[in-house]
Enzyme design. Structure first.
Site, PDB file in Angstrom:
ATOM      1  N   ASP A  26      -5.988   2.561  -3.226  1.00 29.86           N
ATOM      2  CA  ASP A  26      -7.203   2.508  -2.418  1.00 29.86           C
ATOM      3  C   ASP A  26      -7.391   3.731  -1.531  1.00 29.86           C
ATOM      4  O   ASP A  26      -8.474   3.955  -1.007  1.00 29.86           O
ATOM      5  CB  ASP A  26      -7.304   1.197  -1.610  1.00 29.86           C
ATOM      6  CG  ASP A  26      -6.119   0.950  -0.709  1.00 29.86           C
ATOM      7  OD1 ASP A  26      -5.191   1.797  -0.684  1.00 29.86           O
ATOM      8  OD2 ASP A  26      -6.106  -0.096  -0.027  1.00 29.86           O
ATOM      9  N   ARG A  27      -6.336   4.529  -1.346  1.00 32.84           N
ATOM     10  CA  ARG A  27      -6.484   5.735  -0.516  1.00 32.84           C
ATOM     11  C   ARG A  27      -6.688   6.968  -1.380  1.00 32.84           C
ATOM     12  O   ARG A  27      -6.348   6.972  -2.564  1.00 32.84           O
ATOM     13  CB  ARG A  27      -5.242   5.952   0.337  1.00 32.84           C
ATOM     14  CG  ARG A  27      -5.018   4.878   1.348  1.00 32.84           C
ATOM     15  CD  ARG A  27      -3.868   5.243   2.251  1.00 32.84           C
ATOM     16  NE  ARG A  27      -3.691   4.207   3.256  1.00 32.84           N
ATOM     17  CZ  ARG A  27      -3.065   4.375   4.403  1.00 32.84           C
ATOM     18  NH1 ARG A  27      -2.532   5.548   4.696  1.00 32.84           N
ATOM     19  NH2 ARG A  27      -2.960   3.381   5.260  1.00 32.84           N
ATOM     20  N   ASP A  42      -2.706   6.433  -3.285  1.00 35.44           N
ATOM     21  CA  ASP A  42      -1.538   5.778  -2.691  1.00 35.44           C
ATOM     22  C   ASP A  42      -0.983   4.666  -3.584  1.00 35.44           C
ATOM     23  O   ASP A  42      -1.406   4.502  -4.734  1.00 35.44           O
ATOM     24  CB  ASP A  42      -1.864   5.247  -1.301  1.00 35.44           C
ATOM     25  CG  ASP A  42      -2.751   4.010  -1.344  1.00 35.44           C
ATOM     26  OD1 ASP A  42      -3.542   3.895  -2.296  1.00 35.44           O
ATOM     27  OD2 ASP A  42      -2.651   3.168  -0.433  1.00 35.44           O
ATOM     28  N   SER A  97       0.800  -1.218   0.000  1.00 35.64           N
ATOM     29  CA  SER A  97       0.000   0.000   0.000  1.00 35.64           C
ATOM     30  C   SER A  97       0.839   1.276   0.000  1.00 35.64           C
ATOM     31  O   SER A  97       1.596   1.511  -0.924  1.00 35.64           O
ATOM     32  CB  SER A  97      -0.951  -0.045   1.193  1.00 35.64           C
ATOM     33  OG  SER A  97      -1.909   0.961   1.071  1.00 35.64           O
ATOM     34  N   HIS A  98       0.716   2.075   1.072  1.00 39.56           N
ATOM     35  CA  HIS A  98       1.380   3.376   1.122  1.00 39.56           C
ATOM     36  C   HIS A  98       2.825   3.266   1.600  1.00 39.56           C
ATOM     37  O   HIS A  98       3.520   4.269   1.663  1.00 39.56           O
ATOM     38  CB  HIS A  98       0.605   4.291   2.064  1.00 39.56           C
ATOM     39  CG  HIS A  98       0.491   3.693   3.440  1.00 39.56           C
ATOM     40  ND1 HIS A  98      -0.309   2.604   3.686  1.00 39.56           N
ATOM     41  CD2 HIS A  98       1.114   3.991   4.586  1.00 39.56           C
ATOM     42  CE1 HIS A  98      -0.175   2.275   4.956  1.00 39.56           C
ATOM     43  NE2 HIS A  98       0.669   3.087   5.534  1.00 39.56           N
ATOM     44  N   LYS A 132     -11.467  -0.004   0.008  1.00 38.98           N
ATOM     45  CA  LYS A 132     -11.552   1.434  -0.164  1.00 38.98           C
ATOM     46  C   LYS A 132     -11.063   1.764  -1.563  1.00 38.98           C
ATOM     47  O   LYS A 132     -10.366   0.963  -2.185  1.00 38.98           O
ATOM     48  CB  LYS A 132     -10.754   2.165   0.916  1.00 38.98           C
ATOM     49  CG  LYS A 132      -9.303   1.719   1.090  1.00 38.98           C
ATOM     50  CD  LYS A 132      -8.749   2.338   2.368  1.00 38.98           C
ATOM     51  CE  LYS A 132      -7.270   2.057   2.525  1.00 38.98           C
ATOM     52  NZ  LYS A 132      -6.993   0.849   3.328  1.00 38.98           N
ATOM     53  N   ASP A 134      -1.299   1.458  -3.916  1.00 39.85           N
ATOM     54  CA  ASP A 134      -2.170   0.461  -4.545  1.00 39.85           C
ATOM     55  C   ASP A 134      -3.533   1.031  -4.929  1.00 39.85           C
ATOM     56  O   ASP A 134      -4.429   0.283  -5.305  1.00 39.85           O
ATOM     57  CB  ASP A 134      -2.343  -0.752  -3.624  1.00 39.85           C
ATOM     58  CG  ASP A 134      -2.962  -0.397  -2.289  1.00 39.85           C
ATOM     59  OD1 ASP A 134      -2.773   0.740  -1.819  1.00 39.85           O
ATOM     60  OD2 ASP A 134      -3.644  -1.261  -1.699  1.00 39.85           O
TER      61      ASP A 134
HETATM   62  C1  VG1 Z   1      -3.242   1.723   8.428  1.00 41.33           C
HETATM   63  C2  VG1 Z   1      -4.414   2.652   8.621  1.00 41.33           C
HETATM   64  C3  VG1 Z   1      -5.707   1.889   8.457  1.00 41.33           C
HETATM   65  C4  VG1 Z   1      -5.730   1.184   7.088  1.00 41.33           C
HETATM   66  C5  VG1 Z   1      -4.491   0.326   6.938  1.00 41.33           C
HETATM   67  C6  VG1 Z   1      -4.396  -0.277   5.559  1.00 41.33           C
HETATM   68  O1  VG1 Z   1      -3.255   0.711   9.413  1.00 41.33           O
HETATM   69  O2  VG1 Z   1      -4.359   3.277   9.891  1.00 41.33           O
HETATM   70  O3  VG1 Z   1      -6.795   2.776   8.599  1.00 41.33           O
HETATM   71  O4  VG1 Z   1      -6.862   0.370   6.978  1.00 41.33           O
HETATM   72  O5  VG1 Z   1      -3.317   1.124   7.148  1.00 41.33           O
HETATM   73  O6  VG1 Z   1      -4.481   0.712   4.579  1.00 41.33           O
HETATM   74  P1  VG1 Z   1      -2.353   0.768  10.734  1.00 41.33           P
HETATM   75  O7  VG1 Z   1      -2.572  -0.536  11.420  1.00 41.33           O
HETATM   76  O8  VG1 Z   1      -0.934   1.001  10.315  1.00 41.33           O
HETATM   77  O9  VG1 Z   1      -2.854   1.944  11.521  1.00 41.33           O
HETATM   78  V1  VG1 Z   1      -3.616   0.525   3.111  1.00 41.33           V
HETATM   79  O10 VG1 Z   1      -3.972   1.789   2.015  1.00 41.33           O
HETATM   80  O11 VG1 Z   1      -2.121   0.505   3.779  1.00 41.33           O
HETATM   81  O12 VG1 Z   1      -4.182  -0.951   2.575  1.00 41.33           O
HETATM   82 CO    CO Z   2      -3.458   1.379   0.061  1.00 40.88          CO
END
Ligand code: VG1
Ligand code: CO
Length: 543
Positions: free
Chosen positions: A281-282, A277, A113-114, A376, A279
């Site tokens: 989704d953000r 982001d 992801s990010h 998302k 992938d």
């Molecule tokens: C983070 C965010 C959470 C989100 C998750 C995956 O998790 O706070 O809201 O669902 O990333 O998003 P954490 O456990 O680090 O707080 V993504 O765009 O990384 O799939």
């Molecule tokens: Co993501």
């Protein structure tokens, strides 16, 4: 071509976190690690004999190699078919859509992801179920249990499979369908939104900057925003996905998307700015001199979604993750629809969406989505905002001001302390936990505690419970602070402190958020002793 069964041993540390398994890329590249985890997924979901799966990722470093392994293992495990994005690329929401549209048995999404990408950065792998959403805890628990007992995995020995062209291939008895990553997703967006109205908006000179952050949304945003909706060529920037995302964090927030923020706060700002982001989704939404917090975005979308064709008949309900501000709840109450508070992570929205109880969902971490997929969806959020702007003909700043005047403003910020010593972070949470029973009614700093607990979620659809989902302390004036440890980091611990202050005074709606939150910030420090316990004078990232 030969099918092989390779002896292996359990490898430590394959416990999925908030969103699948995330590790340093080199860990995934280590001997048998990826193979073990993929076999554990296949075994954990009860085998994939005769199954159809979707496979794709965000294109980060090792995506291409990992896809080859997954295809060979899927064939050796008896899968009937794999639908794979061309060159192994699929955004997370596009993968979710393909799983649903083709009624497959689920899919594997390769992404961290990010988190930054590269050989010294992060990689990740996640299994999504037949509803298109991240596997619930009942399934990830089985996958994890399998990683503890695994003794062998199955794989085909072949040369590399060419997935660079759209079309059909076969591997042993398994067929592989290589699809264009954008086509089906763009078609879905055309069904949901009034493309004609948005096209008219652009035709009248509306300007936009979309920052794809060198990540997966580049091709999606270029096709949809520029080619189909008529945004000026060049509106989408950093549009070519790179294996290391250009060396940045592909995380759409004011810190990591600071170039876009600088543009939007300056005199040359376009009407609308957005970013997504790694992938896809953000999302980050920003108007001219008007940053929209994700919590506010969810609330504004809830209040205005009926202006887009897909939501014209209204919303069944709205769900937000627990640390997300209560702004959306206030709208839901006004609309007379249900609202839900779930643990962090999109997997917890799945049951509510499947049951038709929630139509929109959102998280403070820049995730917003609806029942159109089970993830998302960054571009979806951008398009819903554009559809609303096309109908209302107000600026983003005007929409926000009007929203706050109607519902009040939930000032909101998240303070992250990254790479904290794990024992220190656990110590801080343990001390808070121990203090919880005596907090209600006491004065901390200038605020009186109304309630304090460790969040436990009871899923209203299937009755399952998830405990230890973050410590929340609510105050009598509507303010709140939440403490939580991240489940997506790959180094030490990340402490997240979520801060919220409810403002109902119409003369106080345009304050600087950190200033408006100063009492809550001081109270959080008084409650948790963050500086002393982490040795940090200030947060690493403030969003
Ligand atoms: C983070 C965010 C959470 C989100 C998750 C995956 O998790 O706070 O809201 O669902 O990333 O998003 P954490 O456990 O680090 O707080 V993504 O765009 O990384 O799939
Ligand atoms: Co993501």
């Amino acid at each position: 071509m030969q099918q092989m069964t390779i002896a292996t041993q359990p490898i430590e540390g394959q416990k999925p976190g908030t969103s699948g398994l995330r590790k340093k890329t080199k860990v995934f590249m280590g001997p048998h690690f990826l193979e073990n985890y993929v076999q554990a997924i296949f075994d954990g979901i009860g085998g994939i004999d005769g199954a159809t799966l979707v496979v794709g990722g965000d294109g980060r470093y090792f995506n291409d190699r990992a896809i080859q392994v997954i295809l060979r293992m899927a064939a050796a495990n008896g899968a009937a078919k794999v639908i794979v994005g061309k060159d192994g690329i699929l955004s997370t929401p596009a993968a979710s859509h393909l799983i649903r549209k083709n009624k497959t048995d689920g899919g594997l999404i390769l992404s961290a992801s990010h988190n930054p990408g590269g050989i010294d950065e992060d990689f990740g792998l996640k299994y999504n179920g037949p509803n298109g959403g991240p596997a619930p805890e009942s399934v990830t628990d089985k996958i994890f249990a399998r990683t503890q007992t695994i003794r062998e995995y199955r794989i085909m020995e072949t040369t590399d499979i060419n997935i660079g062209d759209v079309g059909s291939l076969s591997l042993g008895g398994m067929s592989i369908e290589v699809v264009d990553p954008v086509t089906e997703y763009a078609a879905l967006m055309e069904e949901l939104f009034d493309f004609g109205a948005i096209r008219a908006l652009f035709a009248e000179g509306f300007t936009l900057r979309f920052d794809a952050m060198h990540a997966v949304t580049g091709p999606y945003a270029t096709e949809i925003l520029e080619n189909r909706l008529g945004a000026a060529k060049g509106s989408v920037v950093n549009a070519t996905p790179l294996p290391d995302f250009g060396g940045g964090h592909p995380d759409p927030n004011p810190i990591w998307a600071h170039e876009l923020m600088t543009l939007m706060m300056g005199s040359d700002a376009p009407d609308f700015g957005a970013a997504s982001d790694g992938d896809g989704d953000r999302n980050m939404i920003v108007g001219r001199a008007a940053y929209v917090t994700p919590s506010d975005s969810l609330a504004v979308l809830t209040a205005n979604a009926h202006l887009a064709p897909a939501y014209r008949r209204g919303l069944a309900g709205v769900a937000r993750s627990m640390p997300t501000s209560a702004a959306a709840d206030r709208v839901a109450d006004a609309l007379g629809i249900e609202h839900f508070e779930t643990p962090t992570g999109w997997k917890f929205f799945g049951n509510l969406l499947d049951a038709g109880r929630a139509t929109l969902c959102g998280e403070e971490s820049a995730g917003t989505g609806s029942d159109h997929v089970r993830e998302k969806d960054g571009l979806w959020a951008v398009l819903l905002w554009l559809n609303i702007l096309a109908e209302r003909r107000l600026s983003v700043a005007e929409i926000l001001a009007e929203h706050w005047a109607t519902y009040g403003r939930n000032y909101y910020s998240r303070h992250d302390y990254e790479g904290v010593d794990t024992d220190a972070a656990n110590g801080l949470m343990d001390a808070l936990r121990a203090a919880l029973p005596d907090l209600a009614g006491t004065l901390v700093g200038d605020l009186t505690v109304d309630m304090a607990d460790e969040f436990e979620y009871l899923d209203p659809v299937d009755g399952s419970t998830s405990s230890a989902q973050g410590i929340r302390v609510g105050f009598t004036n509507g303010a709140r602070v939440v403490f939580r440890l991240s489940g997506t980091g790959t180094e030490g611990a990340t402490l997240r402190v979520y801060l919220e202050h409810l403002e109902l005074d119409p003369t106080q709606m345009q304050r600087d958020p950190q200033d408006a939150l100063s009492k809550v910030i001081a109270t959080a420090e008084a409650l948790a002793g963050i500086k002393a316990r982490t040795g940090r004078a200030a947060p690493d990232v403030i969003t």
